[in-house]
Design a protein around this motif. Structure first.
Motif: not given
Length: 361
Positions: A132-133, A38-42, A48-49
């Motif tokens: 963040f979530i 999801k991190i890569l997709a968004n 931020e990470v």
């Protein structure tokens, strides 16, 4: 006897810190493996990470510190017992209560740190962690579900009540809006609209099919318009807070928030009270788990350290099980949050007394 105190205290603090340093990277790795898609997709920015995992570290440490403390005490006390150091201490004339004193001093140091962390630092970390979530990892449907969006009824002042039949967190729009004002037990006026929309750019509200009824002694005054732009003394986000809001407030702020939400009739009030009570109960749980850990591991057993750790891990998971079961029960029903949060501590305090009496023998 100061040598004994320092000897045990250094191992108490050192083993606890080591346990944190060992398990936190594991927690980060597991969490990253779960969320990397999801991190890569968004296309989440690297900064931020990085901030998310900094907040996650504080969140993770605050959430599981009693478990880490429990296991660390079992670990180093079992080593003392296997090396017959405990027998040497007690054979020198030191009572078991005196042997327990440096553990209680260590527990006090850790619990003070945990109390400060849970009261002031963890809420800030929780805010960044949850935002963040909420921003990058949740779908809009789940975002809406994390707020009360149906039949929102709030008391916004001593004499004022508002209601919307449904509310969209995405468009900040509510349907079937009413505002009722009372003087004593009598309603003096009522405002209604088929639709209310919050305009973030100028913090105003747009009401459609606006109607106002002023109730008088000699008759009512009616007013109606197709559209009205006005201001109100409330923010629509304050009226429908996300369910994790309690985790982001420090303890004094949380107490005020709970008092305000009780007046508003929030359906999440028990969840907020559970969060508050857990902040108070976790440091106490650390004391109780320390006593249990010493009582379990101070004896030299045939199975050695492995047997002590196995028994300790079993007790730790039973404690977590009770904590989750009673906490969820209080959040989802009318079960008192105070009882739900403190009951596992009471049960394990009784167990601690029983184990301690056996260990002294």
């Amino acid at each position: 006897m100061k040598i004994l105190d320092w000897y045990i205290l250094k191992r108490y603090i050192g083993t606890f810190v080591t346990m944190l340093l060992l398990f936190i990277p594991i927690g980060i790795t597991v969490n990253l493996a779960e969320k990397i898609d999801k991190i890569l997709a968004n296309e989440v920015p690297f900064l931020e990470v990085a901030l998310y995992y900094l907040n996650f570290t504080v969140y993770f440490a605050n959430l599981l510190f009693p478990l880490f403390l429990f296991l660390s005490v079992i670990w180093f006390t079992s080593k003392l017992a296997n090396n017959t150091e405990v027998i040497a201490f007690l054979s020198s004339g030191v009572s078991f209560w005196r042997f327990l004193r440096p553990y209680m001093i260590g527990a006090t140091v850790v619990c003070l740190g945990a109390f400060i962390l849970g009261t002031y630092l963890a809420p800030k970390a929780n805010k960044g962690y949850n935002e963040f979530i909420f921003e990058y990892l949740k779908s809009q449907k789940k975002k809406d579900r994390s707020q009360q969006t149906k039949d929102v009824y709030r008391q916004i002042a001593d004499n004022d009540y508002i209601y919307v039949s449904s509310f969209s967190t995405k468009t900040k729009t509510g349907r079937d809006f009413t505002w009722e004002h009372f003087e004593g037990n009598e309603m003096t006026y009522k405002i209604s609209a088929s639709n209310i929309k919050f305009n973030a750019e100028d913090t105003t509200y747009t009401l459609r099919n606006f109607k106002k009824r002023i109730i008088g002694v000699d008759g009512d005054i009616l007013e109606s318009r197709a559209k009205v732009d006005t201001t109100f003394a409330f923010d629509i986000d304050d009226l429908t807070p996300v369910e994790y809001i309690a985790e982001t407030l420090n303890t004094p702020e949380l107490r005020k928030f709970i008092a305000k939400e009780e007046l508003r009739g929030s359906s999440y009030i028990n969840r907020y009270k559970v969060t508050l009570q857990k902040r108070l109960s976790l440091p106490v749980a650390a004391y109780i788990l320390t006593i249990i850990a010493v009582a379990v591991s101070a004896m030299k057993r045939r199975g050695g350290m492995g047997a002590n750790l196995a028994f300790g891990i079993l007790l730790a998971f039973v404690f977590i099980f009770f904590d989750k079961i009673f906490g969820t029960l209080a959040e989802q029903s009318d079960f008192p949050p105070l009882v739900a949060v403190w009951l596992p501590n009471v049960l394990f305090a009784i167990l601690a007394i029983y184990l301690l009496r056996n260990a002294k023998r």
